[in-house]
Design a protein around this motif. Sequence first.
Motif, mmCIF file in Angstrom:
data_model
loop_
_atom_site.group_PDB
_atom_site.id
_atom_site.type_symbol
_atom_site.label_atom_id
_atom_site.label_comp_id
_atom_site.label_asym_id
_atom_site.label_seq_id
_atom_site.Cartn_x
_atom_site.Cartn_y
_atom_site.Cartn_z
ATOM 1 N N THR A 244 4.777 -1.896 4.349
ATOM 2 C CA THR A 244 3.336 -1.316 4.664
ATOM 3 C C THR A 244 2.946 -1.472 6.462
ATOM 4 O O THR A 244 2.248 -0.954 6.699
ATOM 5 C CB THR A 244 2.852 -2.488 3.624
ATOM 6 O OG1 THR A 244 3.011 -2.558 2.306
ATOM 7 C CG2 THR A 244 1.455 -2.480 4.124
ATOM 8 N N LYS B 236 -6.691 -3.441 8.562
ATOM 9 C CA LYS B 236 -5.612 -3.645 7.527
ATOM 10 C C LYS B 236 -4.297 -4.251 8.849
ATOM 11 O O LYS B 236 -3.713 -5.066 7.399
ATOM 12 C CB LYS B 236 -5.166 -2.650 6.671
ATOM 13 C CG LYS B 236 -5.959 -2.103 6.248
ATOM 14 C CD LYS B 236 -6.541 -2.824 4.400
ATOM 15 C CE LYS B 236 -7.047 -2.630 3.450
ATOM 16 N NZ LYS B 236 -7.479 -3.541 2.310
ATOM 17 N N SER C 208 0.054 7.269 0.332
ATOM 18 C CA SER C 208 -1.126 8.161 0.146
ATOM 19 C C SER C 208 -2.856 7.462 0.647
ATOM 20 O O SER C 208 -4.080 7.516 0.708
ATOM 21 C CB SER C 208 -1.239 8.775 -1.448
ATOM 22 O OG SER C 208 -0.885 7.512 -1.765
ATOM 23 N N GLU C 209 -3.014 6.119 0.122
ATOM 24 C CA GLU C 209 -4.083 4.625 0.141
ATOM 25 C C GLU C 209 -3.753 5.116 1.254
ATOM 26 O O GLU C 209 -5.479 4.783 2.295
ATOM 27 C CB GLU C 209 -3.691 3.477 -0.300
ATOM 28 C CG GLU C 209 -3.347 3.610 -1.806
ATOM 29 C CD GLU C 209 -2.705 2.265 -2.471
ATOM 30 O OE1 GLU C 209 -2.639 1.775 -1.365
ATOM 31 O OE2 GLU C 209 -3.068 2.042 -3.890
ATOM 32 N N ILE C 210 -2.926 4.928 2.742
ATOM 33 C CA ILE C 210 -2.998 4.042 3.561
ATOM 34 C C ILE C 210 -3.951 5.555 4.400
ATOM 35 O O ILE C 210 -4.426 6.133 5.238
ATOM 36 C CB ILE C 210 -1.847 4.189 4.518
ATOM 37 C CG1 ILE C 210 -1.171 2.794 4.449
ATOM 38 C CG2 ILE C 210 -1.144 4.540 5.895
ATOM 39 C CD1 ILE C 210 -0.151 3.220 3.600
ATOM 40 N N GLU D 147 -5.609 7.798 3.214
ATOM 41 C CA GLU D 147 -7.306 7.867 3.286
ATOM 42 C C GLU D 147 -8.272 7.089 4.200
ATOM 43 O O GLU D 147 -9.583 7.239 4.635
ATOM 44 C CB GLU D 147 -7.493 7.674 1.338
ATOM 45 C CG GLU D 147 -6.760 8.282 0.838
ATOM 46 C CD GLU D 147 -6.762 8.339 -0.302
ATOM 47 O OE1 GLU D 147 -7.615 7.692 -1.021
ATOM 48 O OE2 GLU D 147 -6.329 8.858 -1.342
ATOM 49 N N LEU D 148 -7.911 6.035 4.446
ATOM 50 C CA LEU D 148 -8.559 5.127 5.224
ATOM 51 C C LEU D 148 -9.031 5.414 6.928
ATOM 52 O O LEU D 148 -8.339 6.465 7.559
ATOM 53 C CB LEU D 148 -7.893 3.471 5.391
ATOM 54 C CG LEU D 148 -7.342 3.011 4.587
ATOM 55 C CD1 LEU D 148 -6.363 2.351 4.978
ATOM 56 C CD2 LEU D 148 -8.316 2.766 3.510
ATOM 57 N N MET E 181 0.798 -2.037 -0.151
ATOM 58 C CA MET E 181 -0.236 -0.324 0.642
ATOM 59 C C MET E 181 1.039 1.153 -0.034
ATOM 60 O O MET E 181 1.682 1.182 0.335
ATOM 61 C CB MET E 181 -1.070 0.321 1.405
ATOM 62 C CG MET E 181 -1.797 -0.877 1.736
ATOM 63 S SD MET E 181 -3.208 -0.602 2.957
ATOM 64 C CE MET E 181 -4.339 0.625 2.114
ATOM 65 N N LYS E 182 0.640 2.156 -0.923
ATOM 66 C CA LYS E 182 1.206 3.497 -0.553
ATOM 67 C C LYS E 182 0.504 4.366 0.332
ATOM 68 O O LYS E 182 -0.201 4.189 0.784
ATOM 69 C CB LYS E 182 1.013 4.232 -1.964
ATOM 70 C CG LYS E 182 1.750 3.499 -3.139
ATOM 71 C CD LYS E 182 0.976 4.099 -5.026
ATOM 72 C CE LYS E 182 1.965 4.095 -5.842
ATOM 73 N NZ LYS E 182 1.562 4.101 -6.661
#
Length: 63
Positions: free
Chosen positions: A49, A17, A4-6, A8-9, A1-2
């Motif tokens: 990650t 996750k 930026s994705e992290i 957003e959660l 996971m990047k």
Amino acid sequence: MKQSEIKELSVAELQEKLAGFKKNYTDLKMAHAISPLENPLQLKAIRKTVARIATELTGRAAQ
């Protein structure tokens, strides 16, 4: 996971996750101890990650 994705959660999703990635990491580590993995760099990627997610959770808790 990047990263930026992290970001957003939500916290609950991050905890979910994190648990999933930790379980996946231990499973892969055990499989690698028995017989070598095709791509042992998977272990490194999952470990990073897990660290990213844990860092994000710690940062949010500090706020």
